[in-house]
Design an enzyme around this catalytic site. Structure first.
Site, PDB file in Angstrom:
ATOM      1  CE1 TYR A  41       2.457   5.148  -3.747  1.00  0.00           C
ATOM      2  CE2 TYR A  41       0.940   3.325  -4.036  1.00  0.00           C
ATOM      3  CZ  TYR A  41       2.230   3.785  -3.854  1.00  0.00           C
ATOM      4  OH  TYR A  41       3.267   2.885  -3.785  1.00  0.00           O
ATOM      5  N   GLY A  42      -2.968   9.187  -3.698  1.00  0.00           N
ATOM      6  CA  GLY A  42      -4.263   9.679  -4.174  1.00  0.00           C
ATOM      7  C   GLY A  42      -4.243  10.661  -5.332  1.00  0.00           C
ATOM      8  CB  CYS A  91      -9.225   4.896   0.679  1.00  0.00           C
ATOM      9  SG  CYS A  91      -7.539   5.221   1.277  1.00  0.00           S
ATOM     10  CB  THR A  92      -6.661  -0.042   2.288  1.00  0.00           C
ATOM     11  OG1 THR A  92      -5.527   0.693   1.791  1.00  0.00           O
ATOM     12  CG2 THR A  92      -7.181  -0.966   1.205  1.00  0.00           C
ATOM     13  CG  HIS A  93      -4.582   4.995   4.510  1.00  0.00           C
ATOM     14  ND1 HIS A  93      -4.094   4.539   3.317  1.00  0.00           N
ATOM     15  CD2 HIS A  93      -3.493   5.338   5.256  1.00  0.00           C
ATOM     16  CE1 HIS A  93      -2.764   4.632   3.320  1.00  0.00           C
ATOM     17  NE2 HIS A  93      -2.376   5.106   4.488  1.00  0.00           N
ATOM     18  CD  GLU A 122       0.589   6.327   6.292  1.00  0.00           C
ATOM     19  OE1 GLU A 122       1.777   6.207   6.630  1.00  0.00           O
ATOM     20  OE2 GLU A 122      -0.123   5.348   5.991  1.00  0.00           O
ATOM     21  CB  CYS A 181      -3.246   0.508  -2.359  1.00  0.00           C
ATOM     22  SG  CYS A 181      -3.241   2.250  -2.801  1.00  0.00           S
ATOM     23  CG  ASN A 182      -9.696   0.881  -2.688  1.00  0.00           C
ATOM     24  OD1 ASN A 182     -10.693   0.318  -3.086  1.00  0.00           O
ATOM     25  ND2 ASN A 182      -9.274   0.751  -1.444  1.00  0.00           N
ATOM     26  CB  THR A 183      -4.937   4.979  -5.043  1.00  0.00           C
ATOM     27  OG1 THR A 183      -5.821   5.446  -4.021  1.00  0.00           O
ATOM     28  CG2 THR A 183      -4.600   6.109  -5.981  1.00  0.00           C
ATOM     29  CG  ASP A 198      -1.773   1.214   1.381  1.00  0.00           C
ATOM     30  OD1 ASP A 198      -2.352   1.631   0.349  1.00  0.00           O
ATOM     31  OD2 ASP A 198      -1.904   1.777   2.488  1.00  0.00           O
ATOM     32  CB  SER A 199       0.234   4.809  -0.578  1.00  0.00           C
ATOM     33  OG  SER A 199      -0.858   4.954   0.315  1.00  0.00           O
TER      34      SER A 199
HETATM   35  N1  DGL Z   1      -4.672   3.293   0.921  1.00  0.00           N
HETATM   36  C1  DGL Z   1      -4.801   3.776  -0.382  1.00  0.00           C
HETATM   37  C2  DGL Z   1      -6.067   3.409  -1.085  1.00  0.00           C
HETATM   38  O1  DGL Z   1      -6.642   2.402  -0.766  1.00  0.00           O
HETATM   39  C3  DGL Z   1      -4.051   4.953  -0.866  1.00  0.00           C
HETATM   40  C4  DGL Z   1      -4.255   6.230  -0.164  1.00  0.00           C
HETATM   41  C5  DGL Z   1      -3.311   7.266  -0.695  1.00  0.00           C
HETATM   42  O2  DGL Z   1      -2.113   7.032  -0.629  1.00  0.00           O
HETATM   43  O3  DGL Z   1      -3.783   8.301  -1.182  1.00  0.00           O
HETATM   44  O4  DGL Z   1      -6.498   4.076  -1.968  1.00  0.00           O
END
Ligand code: DGL
Length: 250
Positions: free
Chosen positions: A40-41, A182-184, A150, A71-73, A8-9
């Site tokens: 990453y967004g 988003c996994t966060h 984070e 990570c979805n992104t 993931d990011s």
């Molecule tokens: N956790 C990530 C996701 O699922 C990325 C979030 C990010 O880095 O912007 O999209």
């Protein structure tokens, strides 16, 4: 025992690891947080593809049998490229859980919280297109959510104000199901649920992704179970944020 690579990011992918470990408790896990390049967004697809390649090479070098793009992104930007460039490697991706939300809504309005990169990805737009004749889909970027996680800020006034600013517009439009794209965001789920109230359902797709991982491992004949369980935590930036969130999923 399978070696399961996850990336993931940042620390968000640990919300997927938490679910994987429940159904695959005796595997070897390799988790890579790309926190030197987080978030990453708002990054370009090319940038994320480069990172995804570098991390994939690293995880394969360490012996990963399967890679969960937690990570979805990164899934939106890079999974097609990864599958093309590493045809021998099984990849599992993430996608906002629009389908279960569309089936479950009573108000006819579902809310999706995700990054800008995920919301403009062709995969998401395709899924959205399949359901939007029957339900209304409203979206919002979880502005500042990744930074909260984070930095380990999961409660308190700052977290509350940040989450409310992105969630309230979806509630105002009548969403009775909120999809965490988003996994966060699952690390903010208690706060999201509290703000949304008990009549709103919040969906974290991680359990479904964990089941899909198990399914693919079985399908590919990769042996699982028997242990011993182990986890290796890797990071491209500061280790602290990763170790802080890891404490929550042990
Ligand atoms: N956790 C990530 C996701 O699922 C990325 C979030 C990010 O880095 O912007 O999209």
């Amino acid at each position: 025992m399978a070696s399961i690579g996850i990336f993931d990011s940042g620390s968000g992918g640990l919300s997927v690891y938490r679910e994987l470990k429940k159904i695959l408790p005796q595997e070897r896990y390799l988790y890579f947080s790309d926190n030197a390049h987080c978030p990453y967004g708002e990054k370009t697809a090319e940038y994320i593809q480069d990172r995804a390649r570098t991390i994939t090479d690293f995880l394969l070098e360490k012996g990963a049998d399967i890679i969960v793009v937690a990570c979805n992104t990164a899934t939106a930007a890079a999974i097609a490229t990864l599958r093309e460039e590493y045809p021998q490697v099984p990849f599992i991706g993430m996608e906002p859980a629009v389908k279960p939300a569309a089936l479950g809504t009573r108000s006819g309005v579902i809310g999706v919280l995700a990054t800008a990169g995920t919301l403009k990805g062709s995969k998401y737009l395709h899924t959205r297109g399949r359901f939007e004749d029957n339900v209304s889909i409203v979206e919002h970027v979880g502005e500042g959510f990744v930074e909260l996680v984070e930095n380990g800020i999961l409660e308190g006034e700052k977290a509350l104000d940040t989450v409310r600013a992105s969630l309230q517009p979806l509630l105002d439009k009548g969403a009775d199901i909120i999809v965490l794209g988003c996994t966060h965001y699952p690390f903010l789920q208690p706060l999201i649920q509290r703000l949304a109230g008990p009549s709103v359902q919040v969906i974290d797709p991680a359990p479904a992704v964990a089941r899909q991982t198990l399914h693919v491992l079985q399908e590919k004949g990769i042996p699982t179970g028997k242990g011993p369980f182990s986890i290796e935590l890797y990071h491209s930036g500061d280790p602290e944020s990763l170790h802080r969130i890891y404490q929550l999923v042990q």
